[in-house]
Design an enzyme around this catalytic site. Structure first.
Site, PDB file in Angstrom:
ATOM      1  N   ARG A  96      34.832  -0.642  12.548  1.00  0.00           N
ATOM      2  CA  ARG A  96      36.195  -2.279  12.609  1.00  0.00           C
ATOM      3  C   ARG A  96      35.851  -3.124  11.878  1.00  0.00           C
ATOM      4  O   ARG A  96      35.325  -3.659  11.594  1.00  0.00           O
ATOM      5  CB  ARG A  96      35.469  -3.086  14.404  1.00  0.00           C
ATOM      6  CG  ARG A  96      35.628  -3.800  14.688  1.00  0.00           C
ATOM      7  CD  ARG A  96      35.382  -4.249  15.827  1.00  0.00           C
ATOM      8  NE  ARG A  96      33.695  -4.916  16.502  1.00  0.00           N
ATOM      9  CZ  ARG A  96      33.039  -5.517  15.389  1.00  0.00           C
ATOM     10  NH1 ARG A  96      33.762  -6.698  15.140  1.00  0.00           N
ATOM     11  NH2 ARG A  96      31.574  -5.068  16.318  1.00  0.00           N
ATOM     12  N   HIS A 141      35.118  -7.850  16.775  1.00  0.00           N
ATOM     13  CA  HIS A 141      34.975  -7.201  18.644  1.00  0.00           C
ATOM     14  C   HIS A 141      36.143  -7.444  19.220  1.00  0.00           C
ATOM     15  O   HIS A 141      36.658  -7.066  19.292  1.00  0.00           O
ATOM     16  CB  HIS A 141      33.595  -8.209  18.885  1.00  0.00           C
ATOM     17  CG  HIS A 141      33.227  -7.018  20.195  1.00  0.00           C
ATOM     18  ND1 HIS A 141      33.738  -5.499  20.738  1.00  0.00           N
ATOM     19  CD2 HIS A 141      33.406  -7.523  21.293  1.00  0.00           C
ATOM     20  CE1 HIS A 141      33.850  -5.580  21.783  1.00  0.00           C
ATOM     21  NE2 HIS A 141      33.729  -6.364  22.881  1.00  0.00           N
ATOM     22  N   TYR A 160      26.623 -11.635  12.053  1.00  0.00           N
ATOM     23  CA  TYR A 160      25.749 -10.573  12.686  1.00  0.00           C
ATOM     24  C   TYR A 160      26.086  -8.972  11.219  1.00  0.00           C
ATOM     25  O   TYR A 160      25.579  -8.280  11.323  1.00  0.00           O
ATOM     26  CB  TYR A 160      25.471  -9.965  13.736  1.00  0.00           C
ATOM     27  CG  TYR A 160      26.640  -9.123  14.795  1.00  0.00           C
ATOM     28  CD1 TYR A 160      27.373  -8.604  14.302  1.00  0.00           C
ATOM     29  CD2 TYR A 160      27.820 -10.241  14.908  1.00  0.00           C
ATOM     30  CE1 TYR A 160      29.037  -8.134  14.493  1.00  0.00           C
ATOM     31  CE2 TYR A 160      29.155 -10.196  14.964  1.00  0.00           C
ATOM     32  CZ  TYR A 160      29.621  -8.767  15.777  1.00  0.00           C
ATOM     33  OH  TYR A 160      31.159  -8.398  15.725  1.00  0.00           O
TER      34      TYR A 160
HETATM   35  C1  TPP Z   1      29.630  -1.583  31.705  1.00  0.00           C
HETATM   36  C2  TPP Z   1      29.999  -2.735  30.677  1.00  0.00           C
HETATM   37  N1  TPP Z   1      28.506  -3.231  29.951  1.00  0.00           N
HETATM   38  C3  TPP Z   1      29.382  -4.572  28.905  1.00  0.00           C
HETATM   39  C4  TPP Z   1      30.192  -4.651  28.924  1.00  0.00           C
HETATM   40  C5  TPP Z   1      31.189  -5.851  28.050  1.00  0.00           C
HETATM   41  N2  TPP Z   1      31.439  -5.296  26.563  1.00  0.00           N
HETATM   42  C6  TPP Z   1      32.448  -5.487  26.025  1.00  0.00           C
HETATM   43  S1  TPP Z   1      33.016  -4.226  25.122  1.00  0.00           S
HETATM   44  C7  TPP Z   1      30.996  -3.753  25.016  1.00  0.00           C
HETATM   45  C8  TPP Z   1      30.801  -2.883  23.855  1.00  0.00           C
HETATM   46  C9  TPP Z   1      31.366  -1.786  23.377  1.00  0.00           C
HETATM   47  O1  TPP Z   1      31.428  -0.790  22.195  1.00  0.00           O
HETATM   48  P1  TPP Z   1      31.374   0.250  21.889  1.00  0.00           P
HETATM   49  O2  TPP Z   1      31.741   0.806  23.466  1.00  0.00           O
HETATM   50  O3  TPP Z   1      31.148   0.816  20.863  1.00  0.00           O
HETATM   51  O4  TPP Z   1      33.467  -0.255  21.588  1.00  0.00           O
HETATM   52  P2  TPP Z   1      34.169  -0.664  20.875  1.00  0.00           P
HETATM   53  O5  TPP Z   1      34.322  -2.671  21.258  1.00  0.00           O
HETATM   54  O6  TPP Z   1      33.385  -0.905  18.981  1.00  0.00           O
HETATM   55  O7  TPP Z   1      35.755   0.129  20.546  1.00  0.00           O
HETATM   56  C10 TPP Z   1      30.971  -3.985  25.614  1.00  0.00           C
HETATM   57  C11 TPP Z   1      29.039  -4.232  25.748  1.00  0.00           C
HETATM   58  C12 TPP Z   1      31.613  -3.809  29.783  1.00  0.00           C
HETATM   59  N3  TPP Z   1      32.788  -4.209  28.862  1.00  0.00           N
HETATM   60  N4  TPP Z   1      31.087  -2.140  30.067  1.00  0.00           N
END
Ligand code: TPP
Ligand code: MG
Length: 371
Positions: free
Chosen positions: A256, A260, A269
């Site tokens: 990415r 985020h 970070y």
């Molecule tokens: C069940 C849940 N826990 C926490 C969150 C908050 N949250 C949104 S995106 C994210 C990280 C997701 O990381 P990844 O699966 O690597 O996807 P990326 O954002 O890198 O595309 C988190 C912790 C959420 N949306 N749903």
């Protein structure tokens, strides 16, 4: 890497184009029109993504999850989806969404805070965006199970991030996928970060792809910034699923490049060196070089694409910003067939509060001054 000494090798890393666009694997036999289409979607997605960030910074859009750097992973995967197949997304999917025929105005509308932007057009086999991380994985397995029971023809492609692989839903989904032998492809867009949590905190394993072994199906580890490799890997996994041979887990290694979401500051970070090293592996840059070497990409064609993208983006912004506001009721309507009592009370409460606010605002206006 974990602390133990158990380090089984993950699957081989598949790459067709290296970071400079040179062929390092077997060149796939893909029609020129398809190659051009791939480049168009990747380019258009990047431009649409850039515009979304600007709109958010201008206060014209809500929180947005950028895809910059993940165009090859998204377009390579979604272009492999067949007519009868289904796509089950997470939330960072602008590229795939556009390629799947969901207009840019719908994407912008959704991120401007209007849930109607998440409606799927008639005839598009997509599930809506899933924000709760990994919840779409068991949904995809259920969908694939339905296809198997009904004897339908399609397969299901579900996508999720590296962070999603730490959720129970991921393991439950893959386990059921394996035991039921359903036509599903699990596609991990490993962009190496889950907000501020790095990949090494998600798993002690060398790769995510090798987790497939434990569920009894193949894992593929592919360069996610190489659109040709992603396309080939996804196509073969979907073919396999449609032939009744069960699931595959694909790990597409990408990065990415942006934040985020627009609420995040990644400079807190991760290092500039890390970012620069991945900018050097840009998926668009390398694919363009490959197409240029083949005589497909020219400056004139690029200019045409720039104009076409700009026009579509301008039209999408115009459309998304001029949609009639939805009613309060619509926010509550789609959860249940029949609205339960407590939800009804919440809806009435919100409507009353908004009406009272309107009255207050009128009083302020009559007084003609600041409250
Ligand atoms: C069940 C849940 N826990 C926490 C969150 C908050 N949250 C949104 S995106 C994210 C990280 C997701 O990381 P990844 O699966 O690597 O996807 P990326 O954002 O890198 O595309 C988190 C912790 C959420 N949306 N749903
Ligand atoms: Mg991630």
């Amino acid at each position: 890497m974990g602390v133990g000494t158990y380090e089984p090798e993950g699957p081989e890393f598949i790459q067709i184009l290296d970071k400079d666009g040179e062929l390092v694997g077997d060149e796939p036999d893909i029609h020129e029109d398809t190659l051009k289409e791939m480049y168009w979607w990747m380019f258009y997605a990047r431009k649409a993504d850039e515009k979304a960030l600007k709109l958010q910074r201008q206060g014209r859009m809500g929180t947005f999850a950028p895809i910059e750097g993940q165009e090859a992973a998204q377009i390579g995967a979604s272009m492999a989806i067949g007519d009868k197949d289904w796509f089950v997304p997470a939330f960072r999917e602008l590229g795939s969404y556009l390629q799947r025929g969901i207009g840019l105005e719908k994407n912008y509308q959704y991120f401007m805070g209007d849930v109607r932007g998440n409606e799927i057009p008639e005839g598009v086999n997509n599930l809506p965006i899933a924000v709760p991380v990994s919840t779409q994985v068991p949904h995809a397995v259920g969908l694939a199970w339905g296809i198997k029971i009904k004897g339908d023809e399609g397969a299901v492609l579900t996508v999720f991030g590296d962070g999603a692989t730490s959720e129970g839903d991921f393991h439950e989904g893959l386990n059921f996928g394996g035991t039921l032998g359903v036509p599903v492809v699990f596609f991990c867009q490993n962009n190496q970060w889950a907000i501020s949590v790095p990949l090494e905190k998600q798993t002690g394993a060398e790769t995510i792809a090798q987790k497939a072994n434990a569920y009894g199906f193949p894992g593929i580890y592919v360069d996610g910034n190489d659109v040709l490799a992603v396309y080939q890997a996804t196509k073969s996994a979907l073919d396999r699923a449609r032939e009744g041979k069960g699931p595959t887990l694909i790990e597409a290694l990408t990065y990415r490049l942006s934040m985020h979401t627009t609420a995040d500051d990644p400079t807190r970070y991760r290092t500039q060196e890390e970012l620069d090293s991945w900018k050097d592996k840009d998926p668009l840059k390398r694919f363009r070089k490959y197409l240029e070497d083949k005589g497909i990409w020219t400056e004139g064609w690029q200019e045409e694409l720039e104009k076409k993208a700009q026009k579509k983006i301008d039209e999408a912004v115009q459309a998304a910003e001029n949609i009639e506001e939805h009613s309060v009721e619509e926010m509550f309507e789609h959860m249940f067939n029949e609205m339960p009592k407590d939800l009804k009370e919440q809806m009435e409460y919100l409507k009353r509060s908004l009406e009272e606010k309107e009255i207050e605002e009128e009083e302020v206006e009559i007084k003609g001054g600041f409250p």
